[in-house]
Design a protein around this motif. Structure first.
Motif, PDB file in Angstrom:
ATOM      1  N   VAL A  89     -27.719   1.778  29.508  1.00 52.50           N
ATOM      2  CA  VAL A  89     -26.878   1.636  30.697  1.00 52.50           C
ATOM      3  C   VAL A  89     -25.558   2.361  30.460  1.00 52.50           C
ATOM      4  CG1 VAL A  89     -25.557  -0.025  32.064  1.00 52.50           C
ATOM      5  CG2 VAL A  89     -27.823  -0.624  31.291  1.00 52.50           C
ATOM      6  N   THR A  90     -25.111   3.087  31.464  1.00 57.40           N
ATOM      7  CA  THR A  90     -23.785   3.723  31.399  1.00 57.40           C
ATOM      8  C   THR A  90     -22.774   2.892  32.179  1.00 57.40           C
ATOM      9  OG1 THR A  90     -24.706   5.934  31.217  1.00 57.40           O
ATOM     10  CG2 THR A  90     -22.450   5.781  32.007  1.00 57.40           C
ATOM     11  N   ALA A  91     -21.619   2.642  31.561  1.00 62.30           N
ATOM     12  CA  ALA A  91     -20.481   2.051  32.281  1.00 62.30           C
ATOM     13  C   ALA A  91     -19.450   3.161  32.469  1.00 62.30           C
ATOM     14  CB  ALA A  91     -19.881   0.899  31.479  1.00 62.30           C
ATOM     15  N   PHE A  99     -19.158   5.155  29.072  1.00 59.14           N
ATOM     16  CA  PHE A  99     -19.718   4.616  27.825  1.00 59.14           C
ATOM     17  C   PHE A  99     -21.220   4.475  27.989  1.00 59.14           C
ATOM     18  CE2 PHE A  99     -15.378   2.586  27.467  1.00 59.14           C
ATOM     19  CZ  PHE A  99     -14.964   3.374  26.399  1.00 59.14           C
ATOM     20  N   PHE A 100     -21.974   4.991  27.020  1.00 57.63           N
ATOM     21  CA  PHE A 100     -23.440   4.968  27.091  1.00 57.63           C
ATOM     22  C   PHE A 100     -23.944   3.912  26.112  1.00 57.63           C
ATOM     23  CE2 PHE A 100     -22.011   9.525  27.434  1.00 57.63           C
ATOM     24  CZ  PHE A 100     -21.959   9.535  28.811  1.00 57.63           C
ATOM     25  N   TYR A 101     -24.403   2.792  26.644  1.00 56.86           N
ATOM     26  CA  TYR A 101     -24.842   1.655  25.817  1.00 56.86           C
ATOM     27  C   TYR A 101     -26.362   1.604  25.750  1.00 56.86           C
ATOM     28  CZ  TYR A 101     -20.114  -0.193  26.737  1.00 56.86           C
ATOM     29  OH  TYR A 101     -18.751  -0.366  26.834  1.00 56.86           O
ATOM     30  N   MET A 102     -26.865   1.102  24.626  1.00 55.58           N
ATOM     31  CA  MET A 102     -28.317   0.884  24.520  1.00 55.58           C
ATOM     32  C   MET A 102     -28.582  -0.415  23.769  1.00 55.58           C
ATOM     33  SD  MET A 102     -29.194   3.707  21.616  1.00 55.58           S
ATOM     34  CE  MET A 102     -28.247   3.699  20.079  1.00 55.58           C
ATOM     35  N   ALA A 103     -29.794  -0.966  23.997  1.00 56.46           N
ATOM     36  CA  ALA A 103     -30.205  -2.154  23.247  1.00 56.46           C
ATOM     37  C   ALA A 103     -30.504  -1.727  21.811  1.00 56.46           C
ATOM     38  CB  ALA A 103     -31.445  -2.749  23.900  1.00 56.46           C
ATOM     39  N   ALA A 104     -30.292  -2.645  20.858  1.00 58.52           N
ATOM     40  CA  ALA A 104     -30.439  -2.281  19.442  1.00 58.52           C
ATOM     41  C   ALA A 104     -31.862  -1.845  19.097  1.00 58.52           C
ATOM     42  CB  ALA A 104     -30.006  -3.452  18.562  1.00 58.52           C
TER      43      ALA A 104
END
Ligand SMILES: O=C(O)CCC(=O)C(=O)O
Length: 279
Positions: free
Chosen positions: A119-121, A208-213
C-alpha cells in the motif's frame, strides 16, 4: 492489528483500491516538513525530485519518523496486517504553474514484489488540489490484470522512464485532493497519475511504499525498513537508517539503490514484453 481504519473504509479500499482523505499531521507540521525539503533544495541546488527517489527516507531521520507516524501506520496495518516494512519512499514536487505530470502507471509493474500486499500512503505537504495536480486513481484497477507500460522518456514526466499506461479513460479517474498534513492510500496495483500544476503554489508530497513482512522480492536480495510489528520472515535485509540529515552512509546507499531500481525496472518490462509476444 492496527485500529486505524473502520470496517467500512477497509471494505471500500478492498473494492476500489484507494482511500482518502485521512489525517496524519497538522497543517503547521506539514509546513515545517515542507520547509525542510525546500531548505534541502536550496542547499543542494537541485529539486527534491532528482535524488530523493525510491528510498527518500534514507536522506532524513524526520522522514523515517513520518513513515512510522501512528496515524499512517495504523491505517496501513488495517489493510495489510500488523507486521509492516517500508519498501521505499519518494518525494514528488511540482512547481507553481508547472507543466510536468505523472503518467498513468501501476507501481506493481516495476517494484518486483510478491504477493501484492503493498500500500502507498501519499502525504500532502502543500495543498494537493484539482488545480495543483493532485493524485488521481482508476477505481478497481488493482483487481484487473497487470498492464503493460510504454516507456516514453517524456522530459515532462516525473517518472524516471516516463512509463505510461495507454488507453485509460480519463473520465473514469477519481481525484484525491488533500489538505497539507492529510494522506491518501492506494494499492500497489491501482493505476494512478497526476496532471500538471496550474496553481500559483508548489504541490509537494511524500509517498511511502509499505508492504507486509511476508512479501518477497522477485528481483533478488533487497532491503527495507522495519516500521511496525515483527519481521518473522527475514526476506529483507535492513536499510541503513540515517543518523543525521544527509548521512553520507545512507545517501551513498540511496544513490546506489536508485540506479539499480532503474536497471531492474527495464529488465522487468523487457521480460513482460517477451512474454506477451510469446503468448
Ligand atoms: O505525486 C505524484 O504526482 C505521483 C505519485 C505516485 O506516483 C505515487 O505515489 O505512487
Amino acid at each position: 492489528m492496527g485500529s486505524g481504519l473502520t470496517q467500512q473504509q477497509i471494505d471500500f479500499f478492498q473494492t476500489s483500491g484507494y482511500l482518502f482523505p485521512l489525517n496524519a499531521i497538522s497543517s503547521t507540521e506539514a509546513a515545517t516538513l515542507r520547509g525542510r525539503i525546500e531548505t534541502y533544495e536550496a542547499q543542494s541546488g537541485e529539486e527534491v525530485n532528482k535524488r530523493l527517489k525510491i528510498k527518500a527516507h534514507l536522506a532524513f531521520p524526520w522522514m523515517c519518523e513520518l513513515a512510522r507516524h501512528p496515524a499512517i501506520v495504523e491505517a496501513v496495518q488495517s489493510l495489510i496486517g500488523s507486521d509492516v516494512l517500508l519498501f521505499g519512499s519518494s518525494a514528488f514536487a511540482k512547481n507553481a504553474r508547472d507543466i510536468r505530470f505523472v503518467s498513468w502507471h501501476q507501481d506493481s509493474a516495476y517494484y518486483g514484489l510478491d504477493p501484492h500486499d503493498c500500500v502507498t500512503a501519499w502525504i500532502a505537504l502543500s495543498p494537493a488540489t484539482s488545480e495543483s495536480g493532485c493524485l488521481r486513481v482508476l477505481p478497481g484497477s488493482h483487481r484487473g490484470p497487470d498492464l503493460v507500460h510504454e516507456e516514453t522518456y517524456d522530459a515532462n514526466n516525473l517518472l524516471a522512464r516516463g512509463q505510461s499506461l495507454q488507453g485509460i479513460d480519463d473520465n473514469l479517474a477519481v481525484e484525491m485532493p488533500l489538505e497539507p498534513g492529510q494522506f491518501s492510500l492506494h494499492h500497489e496495483r491501482t493505476a494512478h497519475d497526476s496532471l500538471p500544476n496550474r496553481s500559483d503554489d508548489r504541490r509537494i508530497g511524500v509517498a511511502f511504499f509499505y508492504m507486509a513482512a511476508h512479501v518477497r522480492s522477485t528481483l533478488g536480495p533487497r532491503s527495507a525498513m522495519p516500521v511496525a510489528g515483527v519481521d518473522a520472515y527475514g526476506h529483507w535485509s535492513r536499510d541503513p537508517e540515517p543518523r543525521t540529515d544527509l548521512d553520507p552512509v545512507s545517501m551513498e546507499y540511496l544513490d546506489s539503490i536508485w540506479a539499480r531500481y532503474r536497471d531492474q525496472a527495464a529488465t522487468i518490462q523487457a521480460a513482460r514484453r517477451a512474454d506477451q509476444s510469446a503468448a
